[in-house]
Design a protein around this motif. Sequence first.
Motif: not given
Length: 244
Positions: A212-235
Amino acid sequence: NMILDQIKADIVKVNNEKKEGVFHYLPFPDRMSRLGELLGGIGKEDYYLLTAGSGVGKSTLMYDFVNNFPKEFLDTYDNIDIKLTVFVNMLEESVKTLTMRAIIGKLSAKGIDLNLRDLQGRRLTPIDDYVISEIIEASESLELERKHYSDKYNVYYSDIGNPFGFYKSVRNYLAKSGKYFDGNNKEVPFSKILKGEVPDYTYKPNNPKELIIVVSDHLKLYSAESGKKWYDTLEYFSQIYCRR
């Protein structure tokens, strides 16, 4: 030493399976020999992060990874026992745009020079009827390819804007295609895993030959999740979701 014993057992097991024609990874094609020498290919538990400037071809390379590489591999080793399943979360380009690029690639192989704007109708003059017929033929060819490879290779596209949503879609697939066991090797329901009632568990796929191969294109376009800042979300996405 339990770790050394496990390592030795794994090496012998994998080597014996290779003698039977089993592949444990998706090798990079010969046209990327330098990358192949460095990384070998895409295997279980591998995690690659591709970074580069804007417009240099990251998404194009990603499309090569999830679409062309598996087909080239299966064409080369048509008698191997392997199943390739790819999840792609498209946040920069739509699946429609990606499919158009595939059509353009097939037309280019026939010497027909069209670009994305042409297929989107952003041109002053109509496309020749002959070229339209070639576009239709290319579209039908893509569908035939999908059916041809469907026993060993499938791609699932999505456009989920938050990391947990994408992780959840992959996790649900795993729950349907495998089983969970506790520390005593007793099967436990997926619902208990979700509730955190089984802290020490292992997962066993129904088909151990599935990669199983999982790909995201791309990380910068993810939105921040509830209770987290954007950088914390990516981390959290990188450290938790990508390692589960």
